[in-house]
Design a protein around this motif. Structure first.
Motif, PDB file in Angstrom:
ATOM      1  N   THR A  65      90.534 126.285  21.268  1.00 14.67           N
ATOM      2  CA  THR A  65      91.363 127.184  20.459  1.00 14.67           C
ATOM      3  C   THR A  65      91.644 128.465  21.240  1.00 14.67           C
ATOM      4  N   GLU A  66      92.582 129.248  20.736  1.00 18.21           N
ATOM      5  CA  GLU A  66      92.891 130.521  21.388  1.00 18.21           C
ATOM      6  C   GLU A  66      91.664 131.428  21.396  1.00 18.21           C
ATOM      7  N   THR A  67      90.955 131.472  20.258  1.00 16.74           N
ATOM      8  CA  THR A  67      89.718 132.261  20.185  1.00 16.74           C
ATOM      9  C   THR A  67      88.687 131.719  21.178  1.00 16.74           C
ATOM     10  N   GLY A  68      88.598 130.412  21.250  1.00 17.26           N
ATOM     11  CA  GLY A  68      87.668 129.785  22.184  1.00 17.26           C
ATOM     12  C   GLY A  68      87.996 130.114  23.632  1.00 17.26           C
ATOM     13  N   GLN A  69      89.292 130.186  23.956  1.00 20.27           N
ATOM     14  CA  GLN A  69      89.697 130.515  25.319  1.00 20.27           C
ATOM     15  C   GLN A  69      89.240 131.922  25.703  1.00 20.27           C
ATOM     16  N   ARG A  70      89.418 132.869  24.777  1.00 24.59           N
ATOM     17  CA  ARG A  70      88.992 134.242  25.067  1.00 24.59           C
ATOM     18  C   ARG A  70      87.471 134.313  25.215  1.00 24.59           C
ATOM     19  N   PHE A  71      86.764 133.620  24.337  1.00 30.33           N
ATOM     20  CA  PHE A  71      85.305 133.608  24.400  1.00 30.33           C
ATOM     21  C   PHE A  71      84.842 132.934  25.695  1.00 30.33           C
ATOM     22  N   ALA A  72      85.523 131.842  26.081  1.00 33.84           N
ATOM     23  CA  ALA A  72      85.157 131.117  27.297  1.00 33.84           C
ATOM     24  C   ALA A  72      85.329 131.998  28.532  1.00 33.84           C
ATOM     25  N   ALA A  73      86.394 132.834  28.565  1.00 36.79           N
ATOM     26  CA  ALA A  73      86.620 133.716  29.713  1.00 36.79           C
ATOM     27  C   ALA A  73      85.472 134.717  29.855  1.00 36.79           C
ATOM     28  N   THR A  74      85.016 135.230  28.727  1.00 38.26           N
ATOM     29  CA  THR A  74      83.893 136.178  28.747  1.00 38.26           C
ATOM     30  C   THR A  74      82.614 135.496  29.209  1.00 38.26           C
ATOM     31  N   ILE A  75      82.361 134.301  28.665  1.00 44.00           N
ATOM     32  CA  ILE A  75      81.166 133.550  29.041  1.00 44.00           C
ATOM     33  C   ILE A  75      81.190 133.219  30.537  1.00 44.00           C
ATOM     34  N   ARG A  76      82.360 132.787  31.031  1.00 41.21           N
ATOM     35  CA  ARG A  76      82.479 132.402  32.446  1.00 41.21           C
ATOM     36  C   ARG A  76      82.189 133.590  33.352  1.00 41.21           C
ATOM     37  N   LYS A  77      82.713 134.765  32.988  1.00 41.88           N
ATOM     38  CA  LYS A  77      82.478 135.969  33.802  1.00 41.88           C
ATOM     39  C   LYS A  77      80.992 136.316  33.813  1.00 41.88           C
ATOM     40  N   SER A  78      80.365 136.246  32.654  1.00 45.17           N
ATOM     41  CA  SER A  78      78.950 136.592  32.562  1.00 45.17           C
ATOM     42  C   SER A  78      78.077 135.602  33.324  1.00 45.17           C
ATOM     43  N   LEU A  79      78.361 134.311  33.174  1.00 44.51           N
ATOM     44  CA  LEU A  79      77.577 133.303  33.880  1.00 44.51           C
ATOM     45  C   LEU A  79      77.769 133.416  35.393  1.00 44.51           C
ATOM     46  N   SER A  80      78.977 133.770  35.822  1.00 42.80           N
ATOM     47  CA  SER A  80      79.235 133.945  37.251  1.00 42.80           C
ATOM     48  C   SER A  80      78.429 135.109  37.811  1.00 42.80           C
ATOM     49  N   GLU A  81      78.339 136.205  37.041  1.00 41.00           N
ATOM     50  CA  GLU A  81      77.557 137.354  37.486  1.00 41.00           C
ATOM     51  C   GLU A  81      76.073 137.002  37.586  1.00 41.00           C
ATOM     52  N   ILE A  82      75.584 136.228  36.637  1.00 44.01           N
ATOM     53  CA  ILE A  82      74.191 135.791  36.682  1.00 44.01           C
ATOM     54  C   ILE A  82      73.952 134.920  37.910  1.00 44.01           C
ATOM     55  N   ALA A  83      74.893 134.000  38.178  1.00 42.09           N
ATOM     56  CA  ALA A  83      74.757 133.107  39.326  1.00 42.09           C
ATOM     57  C   ALA A  83      74.770 133.892  40.640  1.00 42.09           C
ATOM     58  N   LEU A  84      75.657 134.900  40.735  1.00 40.20           N
ATOM     59  CA  LEU A  84      75.718 135.712  41.947  1.00 40.20           C
ATOM     60  C   LEU A  84      74.442 136.512  42.146  1.00 40.20           C
TER      61      LEU A  84
END
Length: 306
Positions: A65-84
């Motif tokens: 969903t559109e809401t899911g897409q926005r939430f997914a972008a936030t999650i992806r950024k946060s998980l990427s920072e954790i991975a880095l």
């Protein structure tokens, strides 16, 4: 600040991120090594926790969903920072190469003769010792530790005083003044050749501390390296004004002797310098612990003037 106690289950967030990217539970399951049913269950539990629908289901097909897409972008950024951040910590553990930059005189006269102790006790660390008169840029030059002689006000780095130092005159044991007499008191320096360095290491402050109303030596050879000045004194060329840390090796070997009992504390000092994140590297932390302890032992056992 957000209440971390309200953070959704991390496994569910990771499952949701993968499912949102692929819009497919089975491909998401392959990435995170679980079954498609487990991904579906975690995503459903996350939707129930949030009270929102993150996917539209069309039989076996899904679309975010559109809401899911926005939430997914936030999650992806946060998980990427954790991975880095995690990779940074892993790389610190792998980095067992320690690059040290030092002034030539400190490197050759004090550090190098002792560095084998650190290397012997840390065989897994490759030590690279660089010496030069220029002030290295730790980040640009790939230097882990700078050992500098100055006033400690270096920008962009963490600077900790390693040691003060003291000036006093030294000469070869056989040195005799212009009248063939060994200098026995400060006033005898009027009959001696005073070896000269640049103005940064002037004779005047020590002469004044010794109660001598003498001008700065002029004429003759000007040597702009304290190690070479000390070497000239050891060769009988005259009397050098040397720092204790620089002269201690030659004094212990009997190549030069300290003259008189007047020692003047230097305006500058030796500093241990590293980048703000430098101590996160285990080799830097170990070297710092070692060199401060080694310096303390030196002060206790070398006839420290102070």
């Amino acid at each position: 600040m957000a209440d971390l106690r309200k953070l959704p289950n991390l496994a569910a967030l990771r499952a949701f991120d993968a499912a949102a990217r692929y819009e497919c539970f089975s491909r998401a399951a392959e990435e995170i090594h679980v079954t498609p049913g487990a991904v579906s269950h975690q995503v459903r539990a996350l939707e129930e926790e949030l009270g929102l629908q993150l996917f539209i289901r069309h039989g076996k097909r899904i679309s975010v969903t559109e809401t899911g897409q926005r939430f997914a972008a936030t999650i992806r950024k946060s998980l990427s920072e954790i991975a880095l951040a995690a990779e940074h910590l892993r790389s610190l553990n792998r980095q067992q190469r320690l690059v040290i930059s030092s002034t030539p005189s400190f490197a050759s006269r004090w550090l190098a003769p002792r560095l084998w102790k650190f290397i012997d006790s840390h065989p897994g660390i490759e030590v690279v010792l660089q010496s030069g008169s220029h002030l290295s840029d730790l980040r640009l030059d790939g230097v882990d530790v700078g050992l500098r002689y100055g006033r400690g006000n270096y920008s962009g780095v963490v600077s900790e005083k390693l040691s003060d130092d003291y000036y006093y005159p030294v000469a070869a044991p056989s040195y005799r003044g212009k009248r063939g007499k060994k200098p026995a008191k400060p006033a005898d320096l009027t009959q001696c050749t005073l070896l000269r360095m640049d103005q940064r290491e002037s004779w005047l402050p020590w002469l004044q501390a010794a109660g001598l109303d003498l001008p700065e030596p002029t004429g003759g050879l000007v040597i702009e390296d304290s190690s070479l000045t000390l070497r000239a004194a050891a060769d009988g060329g005259g009397v050098a004004l040397s720092r204790h840390l620089i002269a201690s090796q030659e004094i212990a070997a009997g190549e030069v002797v300290r003259l008189f009992d007047v020692a003047l504390k230097a305006d500058e000092a030796y500093y241990f310098v590293h980048l703000p994140e430098g101590l996160e590297k285990p080799a830097v932390a170990e070297f710092k612990k070692w060199i401060f302890k080694e310096m303390q032992l030196f002060r206790e056992n070398s006839g420290w003037p102070g």
